[in-house]
Design an enzyme around this catalytic site. Structure first.
Site, PDB file in Angstrom:
ATOM      1  N   ASP A  75      -7.570   2.484   0.041  1.00  0.00           N
ATOM      2  CA  ASP A  75      -6.399   3.222   0.507  1.00  0.00           C
ATOM      3  C   ASP A  75      -6.068   4.330  -0.487  1.00  0.00           C
ATOM      4  O   ASP A  75      -5.009   4.326  -1.113  1.00  0.00           O
ATOM      5  CB  ASP A  75      -5.213   2.265   0.661  1.00  0.00           C
ATOM      6  CG  ASP A  75      -4.075   2.874   1.464  1.00  0.00           C
ATOM      7  OD1 ASP A  75      -4.315   3.845   2.207  1.00  0.00           O
ATOM      8  OD2 ASP A  75      -2.938   2.380   1.353  1.00  0.00           O
ATOM      9  N   SER A 132       7.342  -2.360   3.858  1.00  0.00           N
ATOM     10  CA  SER A 132       7.570  -3.474   4.775  1.00  0.00           C
ATOM     11  C   SER A 132       7.391  -4.830   4.100  1.00  0.00           C
ATOM     12  O   SER A 132       8.074  -5.795   4.448  1.00  0.00           O
ATOM     13  CB  SER A 132       6.618  -3.365   5.971  1.00  0.00           C
ATOM     14  OG  SER A 132       5.276  -3.336   5.534  1.00  0.00           O
ATOM     15  N   ALA A 156      10.729   2.407  -4.529  1.00  0.00           N
ATOM     16  CA  ALA A 156      10.140   2.437  -3.190  1.00  0.00           C
ATOM     17  C   ALA A 156      10.462   1.140  -2.475  1.00  0.00           C
ATOM     18  O   ALA A 156      10.641   0.089  -3.106  1.00  0.00           O
ATOM     19  CB  ALA A 156       8.626   2.623  -3.271  1.00  0.00           C
ATOM     20  N   SER A 157      10.550   1.226  -1.139  1.00  0.00           N
ATOM     21  CA  SER A 157      10.776   0.033  -0.328  1.00  0.00           C
ATOM     22  C   SER A 157       9.855   0.106   0.882  1.00  0.00           C
ATOM     23  O   SER A 157       9.983   1.017   1.707  1.00  0.00           O
ATOM     24  CB  SER A 157      12.233  -0.051   0.125  1.00  0.00           C
ATOM     25  OG  SER A 157      12.443  -1.189   0.940  1.00  0.00           O
TER      26      SER A 157
END
Length: 422
Positions: free
Chosen positions: A271, A116, A113-114
């Protein structure tokens, strides 16, 4: 020298921001005019890390922002183009300050995953454990500080020029965003959150939920190495059925674990979207990504508890009293007038008795809308709600969606298997 270097980077960042804003302005003049919320969301995504996080803050804060913006920024995805592994490897090497071959048997150069702020790579330790490495992207902290200082100065200017807006505390909101974002940049804090949550699970004898183990010898402020979980997101019903015979029971375990953390842990996971709640191959619930957590005082939780209890029995006066307990106000709020307005809201929604069925049986949008309408009514009576209240509401909305997927017959507010208020 470092200060001068950072100042130069800050100036360049302000220049980049001005360039993006000017391009947006030119497109507007040329006739490319999407609805304002969408235009702002697209601009934020072009501006990068800080503004993407700001967009997500807006999406999770119906107590602060208009409904159309809250809904639009649900689409503000924290996904970015991956950086070359050579760049991330250099950061990893610099942070751990020893040959990587002494720590990892191998590291997959293709990221899982990438986002910010960070990029995640799968790896294996020389001792044989499968792990994931969360590596902070270069220059992120400086960009965040530059952007947020600029936003803070702008907010103070707006408050000075429009004193009526000072009660909304734009600068206070920016300060809150800065606090949460800078916490996300400190992976030592996230590793401590993981450890604390594990202690909470052990202390409460909860063997049905777990969090990744942290490997301290290869963790730093900008690098987090932790156990790799194998499983699927909480909404993958078909695969979940292969891992466990009772998806409804699995969901109840996840919800009870989170509810218990509200009163028995130092913080709650703030979250719990589907990507951060996994059903593991052995059937346990895996909580991941503790970069965003919330802390709530005993008094605020009592108000929230009373609020939920009142929803369950359709007690409008109780809902009003709880909202007054939770909210912040500069004037006397008439509880009966507030209760009457909430009652009228329910009547407008053509709700049948018992009233709480609106929150449990409606579609996702209906659930979202009625909660935001209740908040808006509170604000019309002079109440302003703390961010933690918005975070709590957001998590309840996530769980409501999971109920629709995994256990559509489950009544979230009255099922005695759910320990919502304990």
């Amino acid at each position: 020298m470092v200060t001068i270097k950072n100042a130069v980077k800050g100036a360049l960042r302000i220049g980049q921001t001005a360039t993006v804003l000017s391009k947006t302005g030119v497109s507007w003049v040329k006739g490319d005019r999407p609805p304002v919320p969408r235009l702002i969301r697209q601009t934020f995504e072009s501006l990068g890390a800080t503004y993407i996080k700001l967009g997500q803050f807006i999406a999770s804060s119906p107590t602060f922002f208009p409904q159309e913006y809250v809904e639009e920024f649900q689409y503000c995805l924290d996904k970015t183009k991956p950086l070359p592994f050579s760049i991330m490897k250099a950061i990893l090497q610099d942070e751990l300050d020893r040959p990587l071959s002494e720590i990892y048997e191998y590291i997959d150069s293709t990221p899982l995953a990438s986002a910010s702020i960070a990029q995640v790579h799968a790896a294996k330790l020389v001792t044989g454990e499968d792990v994931v490495i969360k590596i902070q992207k270069p220059g992120v902290e400086n960009i965040l500080l530059t952007d947020l200082n600029f936003l803070y100065a702008s907010a103070r200017l707006v408050e000075y020029l429009a004193p009526k807006l000072s009660w909304t505390s734009l600068s206070g909101i920016v300060e809150e965003i800065q606090r949460t974002m800078m916490e996300e940049c400190d992976f030592i804090k996230e590793s401590n959150n993981l450890k604390e949550f594990r202690k909470f699970l052990d202390r409460t004898g909860n063997a049905d939920a777990t969090v990744p183990k942290v490997y301290d010898h290869c963790t730093s402020r900008r690098v987090l190495t932790m156990e790799r979980f194998y499983g699927v997101p909480l909404i993958d019903l078909d695969t979940i059925r292969k891992y466990c015979s009772d998806p409804e029971r699995t969901l109840i375990t996840a919800m009870n674990t989170w509810f218990a953390s509200l009163t028995q842990c130092e913080f709650f996971h703030a979250d719990v979207h589907a990507g951060n709640l996994m059903v593991l191959e052995d059937g346990r619930i895996g909580f991941i990504d503790f970069g965003i957590v919330g802390r709530i005082s005993a008094g605020a939780w009592q108000g929230m508890s009373d609020f939920i209890s009142s929803i369950m029995v359709g007690n409008f006066e109780g809902m009003a009293e709880a909202m007054i307990m939770i909210g912040i106000t500069k004037k006397q709020v008439d509880a009966q007038d507030l209760a009457d307005d909430i009652r009228n809201l329910y009547r407008r929604m053509d709700t049948m008795v018992p009233e709480y069925d609106v929150l449990n049986g409606g579609k996702d949008d209906e659930v979202n809308n009625i909660l935001m309408e209740i908040v808006r009514i509170g604000e019309q009576h002079g109440l302003h709600f703390p961010r933690e209240f918005a975070l709590l509401l957001k998590q309840f909305l996530y769980f409501d969606r999971y109920v629709h997927v995994l256990a559509p017959e489950l009544d979230m507010f009255v099922d005695d298997r759910l320990n919502m208020l304990h």
